[in-house]
Enzyme design. Sequence first.
Site, PDB file in Angstrom:
ATOM      1  N   ASN A  98       9.900  -3.750  -7.640  1.00  0.00           N
ATOM      2  CA  ASN A  98      10.640  -2.631  -7.036  1.00  0.00           C
ATOM      3  C   ASN A  98      10.154  -1.266  -7.527  1.00  0.00           C
ATOM      4  O   ASN A  98      10.230  -0.289  -6.782  1.00  0.00           O
ATOM      5  CB  ASN A  98      12.135  -2.801  -7.350  1.00  0.00           C
ATOM      6  CG  ASN A  98      12.912  -1.520  -7.123  1.00  0.00           C
ATOM      7  OD1 ASN A  98      13.154  -1.119  -5.981  1.00  0.00           O
ATOM      8  ND2 ASN A  98      13.274  -0.835  -8.204  1.00  0.00           N
ATOM      9  N   SER A 150       8.770  -2.605  -0.337  1.00  0.00           N
ATOM     10  CA  SER A 150       7.803  -1.761   0.353  1.00  0.00           C
ATOM     11  C   SER A 150       8.549  -0.590   1.015  1.00  0.00           C
ATOM     12  O   SER A 150       9.684  -0.276   0.649  1.00  0.00           O
ATOM     13  CB  SER A 150       7.054  -2.619   1.383  1.00  0.00           C
ATOM     14  OG  SER A 150       6.107  -1.861   2.072  1.00  0.00           O
ATOM     15  N   TYR A 164       0.562   6.881  -0.664  1.00  0.00           N
ATOM     16  CA  TYR A 164       1.761   6.035  -0.803  1.00  0.00           C
ATOM     17  C   TYR A 164       1.839   5.052   0.361  1.00  0.00           C
ATOM     18  O   TYR A 164       2.077   3.851   0.173  1.00  0.00           O
ATOM     19  CB  TYR A 164       2.986   6.934  -0.859  1.00  0.00           C
ATOM     20  CG  TYR A 164       4.325   6.223  -0.881  1.00  0.00           C
ATOM     21  CD1 TYR A 164       4.782   5.582  -2.031  1.00  0.00           C
ATOM     22  CD2 TYR A 164       5.157   6.216   0.246  1.00  0.00           C
ATOM     23  CE1 TYR A 164       6.021   4.950  -2.061  1.00  0.00           C
ATOM     24  CE2 TYR A 164       6.390   5.588   0.232  1.00  0.00           C
ATOM     25  CZ  TYR A 164       6.826   4.959  -0.924  1.00  0.00           C
ATOM     26  OH  TYR A 164       8.060   4.328  -0.943  1.00  0.00           O
ATOM     27  N   LYS A 168       1.731   0.990   0.099  1.00  0.00           N
ATOM     28  CA  LYS A 168       2.794   0.106   0.601  1.00  0.00           C
ATOM     29  C   LYS A 168       2.258  -0.818   1.707  1.00  0.00           C
ATOM     30  O   LYS A 168       2.707  -1.963   1.835  1.00  0.00           O
ATOM     31  CB  LYS A 168       3.986   0.926   1.088  1.00  0.00           C
ATOM     32  CG  LYS A 168       4.737   1.681  -0.027  1.00  0.00           C
ATOM     33  CD  LYS A 168       5.360   0.766  -1.068  1.00  0.00           C
ATOM     34  CE  LYS A 168       6.399   1.498  -1.921  1.00  0.00           C
ATOM     35  NZ  LYS A 168       6.933   0.655  -3.026  1.00  0.00           N
ATOM     36  N   THR A 198      18.507   7.855  -3.092  1.00  0.00           N
ATOM     37  CA  THR A 198      18.274   7.664  -4.526  1.00  0.00           C
ATOM     38  C   THR A 198      17.647   8.958  -5.061  1.00  0.00           C
ATOM     39  O   THR A 198      17.561   9.962  -4.345  1.00  0.00           O
ATOM     40  CB  THR A 198      17.310   6.490  -4.749  1.00  0.00           C
ATOM     41  OG1 THR A 198      16.054   6.844  -4.159  1.00  0.00           O
ATOM     42  CG2 THR A 198      17.817   5.204  -4.116  1.00  0.00           C
TER      43      THR A 198
HETATM   44  N1  LIG Z   1      14.687   5.684  -1.770  1.00  0.00           N
HETATM   45  C1  LIG Z   1      14.006   5.598  -0.654  1.00  0.00           C
HETATM   46  O1  LIG Z   1      14.282   6.323   0.305  1.00  0.00           O
HETATM   47  C2  LIG Z   1      12.871   4.621  -0.518  1.00  0.00           C
HETATM   48  C3  LIG Z   1      12.252   4.512   0.733  1.00  0.00           C
HETATM   49  C4  LIG Z   1      11.219   3.600   0.892  1.00  0.00           C
HETATM   50  C5  LIG Z   1      10.813   2.817  -0.183  1.00  0.00           C
HETATM   51  N2  LIG Z   1      11.413   2.953  -1.376  1.00  0.00           N
HETATM   52  C6  LIG Z   1      10.915   2.130  -2.472  1.00  0.00           C
HETATM   53  O2  LIG Z   1      11.978   1.531  -3.171  1.00  0.00           O
HETATM   54  C7  LIG Z   1      11.623   1.362  -4.540  1.00  0.00           C
HETATM   55  C8  LIG Z   1      12.727   1.945  -5.403  1.00  0.00           C
HETATM   56  O3  LIG Z   1      12.853   3.308  -5.091  1.00  0.00           O
HETATM   57  P1  LIG Z   1      14.109   4.187  -5.546  1.00  0.00           P
HETATM   58  O4  LIG Z   1      14.397   5.100  -4.431  1.00  0.00           O
HETATM   59  O5  LIG Z   1      15.164   3.325  -6.104  1.00  0.00           O
HETATM   60  O6  LIG Z   1      13.419   5.047  -6.707  1.00  0.00           O
HETATM   61  P2  LIG Z   1      14.049   5.772  -7.966  1.00  0.00           P
HETATM   62  O7  LIG Z   1      15.518   6.000  -7.802  1.00  0.00           O
HETATM   63  O8  LIG Z   1      13.165   6.931  -8.240  1.00  0.00           O
HETATM   64  O9  LIG Z   1      13.877   4.684  -9.132  1.00  0.00           O
HETATM   65  C9  LIG Z   1      12.584   4.263  -9.473  1.00  0.00           C
HETATM   66  C10 LIG Z   1      12.683   3.205 -10.550  1.00  0.00           C
HETATM   67  O10 LIG Z   1      11.352   2.778 -10.876  1.00  0.00           O
HETATM   68  C11 LIG Z   1      11.098   3.031 -12.254  1.00  0.00           C
HETATM   69  N3  LIG Z   1       9.701   3.411 -12.379  1.00  0.00           N
HETATM   70  C12 LIG Z   1       9.066   4.470 -11.822  1.00  0.00           C
HETATM   71  N4  LIG Z   1       7.761   4.471 -12.163  1.00  0.00           N
HETATM   72  C13 LIG Z   1       7.578   3.380 -12.948  1.00  0.00           C
HETATM   73  C14 LIG Z   1       6.458   2.822 -13.609  1.00  0.00           C
HETATM   74  N5  LIG Z   1       5.260   3.390 -13.552  1.00  0.00           N
HETATM   75  N6  LIG Z   1       6.624   1.677 -14.314  1.00  0.00           N
HETATM   76  C15 LIG Z   1       7.837   1.084 -14.404  1.00  0.00           C
HETATM   77  N7  LIG Z   1       8.920   1.560 -13.798  1.00  0.00           N
HETATM   78  C16 LIG Z   1       8.796   2.697 -13.086  1.00  0.00           C
HETATM   79  C17 LIG Z   1      12.097   4.135 -12.653  1.00  0.00           C
HETATM   80  O11 LIG Z   1      12.444   4.105 -14.027  1.00  0.00           O
HETATM   81  P3  LIG Z   1      11.645   4.956 -15.156  1.00  0.00           P
HETATM   82  O12 LIG Z   1      11.660   6.375 -14.738  1.00  0.00           O
HETATM   83  O13 LIG Z   1      12.386   4.645 -16.426  1.00  0.00           O
HETATM   84  O14 LIG Z   1      10.275   4.359 -15.197  1.00  0.00           O
HETATM   85  C18 LIG Z   1      13.312   3.724 -11.820  1.00  0.00           C
HETATM   86  O15 LIG Z   1      14.004   2.670 -12.462  1.00  0.00           O
HETATM   87  C19 LIG Z   1      10.263   2.020  -4.702  1.00  0.00           C
HETATM   88  O16 LIG Z   1       9.238   1.058  -4.668  1.00  0.00           O
HETATM   89  C20 LIG Z   1      10.167   2.942  -3.517  1.00  0.00           C
HETATM   90  O17 LIG Z   1       8.823   3.202  -3.137  1.00  0.00           O
HETATM   91  C21 LIG Z   1      12.436   3.832  -1.575  1.00  0.00           C
END
Ligand SMILES: NC(=O)c1ccc[n+]([C@@H]2O[C@H](COP(=O)([O-])OP(=O)(O)OC[C@H]3O[C@@H](n4cnc5c(N)ncnc54)[C@H](OP(=O)(O)O)[C@@H]3O)[C@@H](O)[C@H]2O)c1
Length: 256
Positions: A98, A150, A164, A168, A198
């Site tokens: 994730n 993804s 990005y 993905k 998020t």
């Molecule tokens: N939110 C959206 O709209 C959205 C849309 C499409 C896809 N996604 C995907 O969903 C996933 C989760 O996104 P999110 O929105 O929940 O993001 P988020 O709130 O920014 O959280 C990201 C998480 O990943 C960890 N992280 C970041 N870089 C890291 C690294 N290099 N190694 C280990 N851990 C790492 C962060 O913790 P630390 O800072 O402690 O490392 C945090 O726990 C991602 O893959 C993102 O691409 C999200």
Amino acid sequence: MTSLDPRTRFSLAGKTALITGGSRGLGLEMARGFAAAGANLIIASRKLEACEEAARAIAATGAKVMPLATHVGDWDSLEPLSEQAWAAFGGIDVLVNNAGMSPVAPSLVETSERLFDKVIGVNLKGPFRLSALIGSRMQEGRGGSIINISSTGAIRPQPHSAPYAAAKAGLNAITIAFAFAYGPSVRVNGIMAGPFETDIAKTWSDEEKQAYTTRSGSALRRLGRPDEIVAAALYFASDASSYTSGAIMRVDGGLP
Ligand SMILES: NC(=O)c1ccc[n+]([C@@H]2O[C@H](COP(=O)([O-])OP(=O)(O)OC[C@H]3O[C@@H](n4cnc5c(N)ncnc54)[C@H](OP(=O)(O)O)[C@@H]3O)[C@@H](O)[C@H]2O)c1
């Protein structure tokens, strides 16, 4: 005969799940949801304190939760991580790749090699290596489920986040490759997330957010709440998806 009771089909009782990026955002919600379904957890992200805080909160509900610091873009650190996680619970049944990030460069030509490598490293290289390390051990042992988080960006690439989108799209490709490599005992599936509120969303302008909330922007005309990712993840993690592998599901509020 297989039980049709959803409490059995979706149960993760006795299972252990490793969730990268489980300290906040979608990862934290999946961790909470999996714990509620009976799983023990390993939560891994860069900031150990954030993992510990999440682990403490979830452990209060009765689950065993282990916090681990890791940078998923660091290839060499992933073998010790998987060893430590495997040893702590005597195996891993569910891996959720994730952790991800989508920094935006001012333009394509101003995208630095460092930023490009970082985006590919966290969103594609890390999930590849971790899936290989853990998936191969799952295959030798009692099987399991791998879930790759993804993005709809993979199929609707935007110029401002081309690396990005490419990472993905690559993640979608390896989802299918790993499903064939480690099947039938290991199932590998992906979720293409749409716009969720998020920390990632804090970088979006009001205009960008509004684009999703209009009639033509998305069928559901709103951003997703982080907890709305959980049911899809639980489906892929549990026996409910026993005949599903190599699938990539959109959870995006119905983007056009
Ligand atoms: N939110 C959206 O709209 C959205 C849309 C499409 C896809 N996604 C995907 O969903 C996933 C989760 O996104 P999110 O929105 O929940 O993001 P988020 O709130 O920014 O959280 C990201 C998480 O990943 C960890 N992280 C970041 N870089 C890291 C690294 N290099 N190694 C280990 N851990 C790492 C962060 O913790 P630390 O800072 O402690 O490392 C945090 O726990 C991602 O893959 C993102 O691409 C999200």
